[in-house]
Design an enzyme around this catalytic site. Structure first.
Site, PDB file in Angstrom:
ATOM      1  N   LYS A  97       0.610  14.288   0.997  1.00  0.00           N
ATOM      2  CA  LYS A  97      -0.513  14.458   0.816  1.00  0.00           C
ATOM      3  C   LYS A  97      -0.857  16.107   0.620  1.00  0.00           C
ATOM      4  O   LYS A  97      -1.784  16.508  -0.230  1.00  0.00           O
ATOM      5  CB  LYS A  97      -1.490  14.045   1.790  1.00  0.00           C
ATOM      6  CG  LYS A  97      -1.756  12.504   2.070  1.00  0.00           C
ATOM      7  CD  LYS A  97      -2.474  11.947   2.818  1.00  0.00           C
ATOM      8  CE  LYS A  97      -2.273  10.524   2.954  1.00  0.00           C
ATOM      9  NZ  LYS A  97      -3.003   9.733   2.100  1.00  0.00           N
ATOM     10  N   LYS A 132     -14.593   7.997  -3.148  1.00  0.00           N
ATOM     11  CA  LYS A 132     -16.092   8.191  -2.485  1.00  0.00           C
ATOM     12  C   LYS A 132     -16.701   9.606  -2.848  1.00  0.00           C
ATOM     13  O   LYS A 132     -17.758   9.857  -2.963  1.00  0.00           O
ATOM     14  CB  LYS A 132     -15.797   8.324  -1.138  1.00  0.00           C
ATOM     15  CG  LYS A 132     -15.415   7.000  -0.287  1.00  0.00           C
ATOM     16  CD  LYS A 132     -14.796   7.343   0.975  1.00  0.00           C
ATOM     17  CE  LYS A 132     -13.959   5.834   1.352  1.00  0.00           C
ATOM     18  NZ  LYS A 132     -12.962   6.155   2.701  1.00  0.00           N
ATOM     19  N   LYS A 169      -8.162  13.774   4.472  1.00  0.00           N
ATOM     20  CA  LYS A 169      -7.410  12.520   4.746  1.00  0.00           C
ATOM     21  C   LYS A 169      -6.523  12.469   5.894  1.00  0.00           C
ATOM     22  O   LYS A 169      -6.226  13.657   6.610  1.00  0.00           O
ATOM     23  CB  LYS A 169      -6.448  12.127   3.552  1.00  0.00           C
ATOM     24  CG  LYS A 169      -5.880  13.618   2.972  1.00  0.00           C
ATOM     25  CD  LYS A 169      -5.272  13.370   1.498  1.00  0.00           C
ATOM     26  CE  LYS A 169      -6.652  13.469   0.452  1.00  0.00           C
ATOM     27  NZ  LYS A 169      -6.774  12.337  -0.308  1.00  0.00           N
ATOM     28  N   ARG A 170      -5.642  11.744   6.041  1.00  0.00           N
ATOM     29  CA  ARG A 170      -4.692  11.569   6.936  1.00  0.00           C
ATOM     30  C   ARG A 170      -3.596  12.876   6.729  1.00  0.00           C
ATOM     31  O   ARG A 170      -3.107  12.967   5.659  1.00  0.00           O
ATOM     32  CB  ARG A 170      -3.985   9.988   6.905  1.00  0.00           C
ATOM     33  CG  ARG A 170      -2.837   9.889   8.092  1.00  0.00           C
ATOM     34  CD  ARG A 170      -2.230   8.614   7.895  1.00  0.00           C
ATOM     35  NE  ARG A 170      -1.772   8.066   6.635  1.00  0.00           N
ATOM     36  CZ  ARG A 170      -0.679   8.151   6.288  1.00  0.00           C
ATOM     37  NH1 ARG A 170       0.250   8.583   6.676  1.00  0.00           N
ATOM     38  NH2 ARG A 170      -0.489   7.683   4.864  1.00  0.00           N
ATOM     39  N   HIS A 230       0.756  -1.181  -0.133  1.00  0.00           N
ATOM     40  CA  HIS A 230      -0.018  -0.191   0.123  1.00  0.00           C
ATOM     41  C   HIS A 230       0.943   1.359   0.090  1.00  0.00           C
ATOM     42  O   HIS A 230       0.216   2.288   0.217  1.00  0.00           O
ATOM     43  CB  HIS A 230      -0.954  -0.018   1.240  1.00  0.00           C
ATOM     44  CG  HIS A 230      -2.166  -0.866   0.981  1.00  0.00           C
ATOM     45  ND1 HIS A 230      -3.297  -0.786   0.473  1.00  0.00           N
ATOM     46  CD2 HIS A 230      -2.339  -2.107   1.717  1.00  0.00           C
ATOM     47  CE1 HIS A 230      -4.122  -1.600   0.574  1.00  0.00           C
ATOM     48  NE2 HIS A 230      -3.679  -2.481   1.278  1.00  0.00           N
ATOM     49  N   THR A 276      -8.692   6.204  -1.434  1.00  0.00           N
ATOM     50  CA  THR A 276      -9.821   5.785  -1.666  1.00  0.00           C
ATOM     51  C   THR A 276     -11.080   7.077  -1.318  1.00  0.00           C
ATOM     52  O   THR A 276     -12.255   7.047  -1.738  1.00  0.00           O
ATOM     53  CB  THR A 276     -10.164   4.726  -0.954  1.00  0.00           C
ATOM     54  OG1 THR A 276      -9.822   5.033   0.697  1.00  0.00           O
ATOM     55  CG2 THR A 276      -9.591   3.366  -1.171  1.00  0.00           C
TER      56      THR A 276
END
Length: 850
Positions: free
Chosen positions: A590, A694, A584-585, A393, A690
């Protein structure tokens, strides 16, 4: 199943050891046959069930009961109606399923269970009506449930989606995880800083779990290995003087959608083998008497303990070994209930390792087969390498776990011996396949050749698995060409791609009831199980009447999110604004910072008199307690938000909010309301994502880099319905050579103004050193995330977003087409791919009436 055994973890008890037991069981056998009369699911039966559980099971009086007892009564009533299906599923699997998959994961971010169960059992109308007769509502009752603290972010939520789809597709898959007493943490914001509090999600119990103490087993730690020479001259390894921990399973039902199937998530709880030392206690050593109990329970106390310290690393390693040892022992126990040996075991099992965390399953299965069940090395290795499958991952080398050889040797001496032997034999194979390529040998070794060697857990998983998959087309390509290129050269047929997905039942039908109603009216009901039917929306994307209904649903969803934001932050948001969302985290790759810099750019433009479409920017996510830079970015976001939100000059044009304590339940409100989905990671860093799926499924339009599954989303919707920006993977590699952010800033007046605002102290709020630390890292030539390199293109893409947003029919068309083309991102498709290429399972067939 054998009638002559009552299994008790490690020690099977036969009927002969319990006088009279076998005869008693035979004589009452007929009385225990289920009468096959299912519990009623009409409103009267459900209403009476709720009342009965409230008064009889829970012993409550409506005048004095706390609200959570009402929730428990409803949940128990629903759980009852799953029980017969759960039992029927288990019996069908045991009697007729030739192959089974065990999904091993350190996280299962399940979210609230009540509505999911109600929806999948198709009880929502009748249960809703019965609760209204009792003066309750289903919606408010659901909100009394606490999110299960069994995961952190995308990895755990993916695992939960997988389980949902497996049950809905009638695939025999059991999830194995840990029953954490405390989740990641509850996040609050104090003066802009993240504050962590314990997530005591089990404080009021967990209605959905069933404790199975009779299936407990022992997990070994510490001790030493004793060598004994057998009569035939072979050497037997005995792991002795161990500190054992008891693993107790708690089973959670996973209902499929409207198909009668209920699979199982088995969670392991750690306890001491002895509750306490009575002699020590009687002697007055109260603390010492329970020391072993406390040490054992620490294993499943907290999700992701801070591993900045040596103690934290040891605890994390204990968690990983505890999971795999208990799960593998359980699988072997179940097999031996119906079989006398391990012939056929490999044909009947697959163990899917969700990332590197369960990699110790490879040496542990070898240990169990060799030491406990007396198979030879070759027999054991043949079985192990035919049942293990590894999902990677991450593309971040630092995220591929490596454990000190010394630490593993001290904590797990026997598994460490097996790892060393696996590596020895593997290097012999490599030397034969790649003669003379010593550099490649060293790079591929499971145990590094450093002065202080480490065990590379990803390498261990690769060597022990028959399948290695990435989770997006780009990610898998980069694994094969970069991170694991040497392994791919050795075993090219082992590597494959399985693009992630999300379950449409949770992430559309469940969380977006307004959209579900519209889709039901437009498409019928089958789309929930056959998501490709959403493509029938494509001709309606330009239909004025349908567009109006679509916009009305989105407005209702934005009102719900606005209410959530007001409750948690006190900030009021106009629902006519563009809802621009990044959740998100928290991590530098990111690039939540990129999104924040754009908000500052818009703010400065508004102050300069330039017009912008009204925009609400929402950022949410948790930073790991030991991740200083991520926590600093949260502080910076909140400082910027404080300045923007207090400025009356821009109040009707721009809002920036950091929403605290992001979790599954929050996302269920956020993703239906989003207009713009921010997927802005540095190209080549996000394995898949993901959240992007969504948002797309719920009609948000993506602004994103060509990273992870963004590439496939762009392919699905077309460039006219996706705002692409930024460096590609190849561009990133080239940009790092001679990277000079200062030159990029000097060449763009927008960037100059942005960074001058930070340098002026506009957003310091008394924390100039911390804010400067974040901003200077972005301006550094050593910035691995290339934030400044992508910033000009990002600002340009955001201008295109604004232009598109002002064209309401055009934007609505983009929104509809995103939903219409989202079918390939369902975990139903993902699970079919896993099953076709890796698991090779047959569907569960329930008996008629089952």
């Amino acid at each position: 199943m054998r009638q002559d055994k009552i299994m008790n973890s490690t020690n099977p008890i036969t009927a002969a050891e319990l006088p009279g037991t076998a005869q008693a069981m035979v004589s009452v056998d007929a009385a225990w046959v289920h009468d096959q009369m299912p519990l009623g699911t009409d409103r009267d039966a459900l209403r009476q069930a709720v009342v009965d559980h409230f008064t009889r099971t829970l012993g409550r009086d409506i005048d004095y009961a706390a609200a959570h007892y009402l929730y428990k009564a409803v949940a128990l009533s629903v759980r009852d109606r799953m029980m017969e299906r759960w039992l029927a599923t288990r019996q069908a699997v045991e009697s007729s399923v030739p192959r089974h998959t065990c999904y091993l994961s350190m996280e299962f971010l399940m979210g609230r269970a009540l509505r999911n169960a109600v929806h999948n059992l198709n009880l929502q109308d009748e249960l809703g009506a019965s609760l209204e007769e009792l003066g309750l509502t289903l919606e408010k009752t659901e909100q009394l449930e606490t999110d299960a603290g069994l995961g952190n972010g995308g990895l755990g939520r993916l695992a939960a989606c997988f389980l949902d789809s497996c049950a809905s597709l009638a695939l025999p898959v059991t999830g194995y995880g840990l029953r954490y007493r405390y989740g990641m943490f509850r996040q609050s914001i104090d003066k802009g800083f993240q504050v962590e509090r314990p997530d005591n999600w089990l404080s009021e119990g967990h209605v959905w779990e069933l404790e199975r103490p009779e299936l407990s087993c022992r997990v070994h730690f510490g001790g030493r290995v004793e060598l004994i020479r057998a009569l035939d001259g072979s050497v037997i390894h005995r792991w002795v003087d161990t500190d054992d921990v008891r693993a107790v399973p708690f089973d959670v039902p996973v209902p499929g959608y409207d198909n009668g199937i209920v699979n199982t998530l088995r969670l392991w709880n750690s306890t001491a083998t002895d509750e306490f030392n009575l002699s020590e206690f009687n002697a007055g050593g109260y603390t010492e008497a329970v020391a072993a109990k406390n040490a054992a329970e620490n294993i499943t106390m907290v999700l992701y303990p801070n591993d900045a310290s040596e103690n934290g690393k040891v605890l994390r390693l204990r968690q990983q070994y505890f999971l795999v040892s208990a799960s593998l022992q359980d699988a072997l126990r179940i097999w031996l209930l119906q079989n006398d040996d391990f012939v056929g075991f490999a044909d009947a099992h697959c163990f899917q390792l969700n990332d590197t965390h369960p990699s110790l399953a490879v040496p542990e299965l070898m240990r169990l087969l060799i030491d406990e069940h007396k198979l030879s090395w070759d027999e054991s290795w043949s079985i192990t390498t035919r049942v293990m499958a590894y999902t990677n991952h991450t593309l971040l080398p630092e995220a591929l776990e490596c454990w000190s050889l010394g630490m593993i040797g001290a904590l797990l001496p026997r598994p460490m011996e097996i790892i060393e032997e696996i590596n020895k034999r593997f290097l012999e194979e490599v030397s034969e396949a790649m003669p003379g390529q010593l550099q490649q040998h060293a790079e591929m070794s499971i145990i590094s050749f450093d002065a202080q060697p480490v065990v590379r857990m990803a390498h261990l998983a690769i060597v022990g698995s028959f399948s290695i998959n990435g989770v997006a087309a780009l990610h898998s390509k980069l694994l094969k060409e970069g991170l694991f290129a040497n392994f791919n050269a050795l075993w090219p047929t082992r590597f494959n791609n399985k693009t992630n997905g999300v379950t449409q039942r949770r992430w559309l039908a469940y969380c977006n009831p307004g959209m579900t109603s519209l889709l039901n009216d437009t498409l019928g009901l089958n789309w929930i199980s056959h998501l490709d039917q959403l493509e029938e929306l494509i001709p309606l994307a330009d239909d004025e009447s349908f567009q109006k209904q679509w916009v009305d649903v989105k407005r209702q969803n934005k009102q719900a999110l606005s209410q959530l934001v007001a409750e948690r932050t006190g900030i009021k948001v106009d629902t006519d604004m563009l809802f621009d969302v990044q959740v998100k985290r928290m991590h530098e790759y990111k690039r939540q910072l990129l999104c924040t810099l754009h908000a500052v750019h818009v703010y400065l433009d508004l102050l300069d008199g330039r017009d912008h479409a009204p925009r609400f920017v929402l950022i949410a996510g948790k930073a790991a307690p030991g991740y200083y830079m991520a926590k600093s970015i949260i502080k910076l976001i909140n400082n910027v938000a404080d300045v923007i939100n207090k400025d009356k000059r821009t109040a009707d044009r721009l809002k920036l909010v950091f929403l605290p304590d992001y979790n599954v339940s929050a996302m269920e409100v956020i993703c239906p309301a989003a207009d713009l989905s921010e997927q802005v990671s540095t190209a080549g860093k996000e394995a898949s994502g993901t959240g992007n799926m969504k948002f797309m499924m719920n009609g948000a339009v993506t602004i994103g880099t060509l990273d992870g599954a963004n590439v496939e989303i762009l392919d699905a919707v077309g460039s006219e319905n996706f705002f692409q920006f930024g460096l590609t993977v190849d561009d990133v590699d080239a940009a790092r050579k001679g990277y000079t952010p200062s030159a990029i800033i000097a060449a763009d007046s927008r960037l100059q103004r942005l960074f001058e605002a930070f340098d002026s102290g506009m957003f310091d709020a008394g924390e100039s050193e911390l804010i400067r630390h974040v901003i200077d890292a972005a301006r550094s030539p050593g910035d691995a995330w290339l934030t400044v390199a992508d910033l000009p293109d990002y600002l340009d893409a955001q201008e295109l977003v604004e232009m598109s947003w002002r064209d309401v029919p055009g934007w609505t068309r983009k929104s509809i087409l995103n939903t219409a083309n989202s079918a390939r991102f369902s975990t139903d498709r993902t699970m079919r791919d896993y099953n076709q290429d890796i698991w090779r399972l047959q569907s569960i067939e329930l008996p008629v009436g089952g």
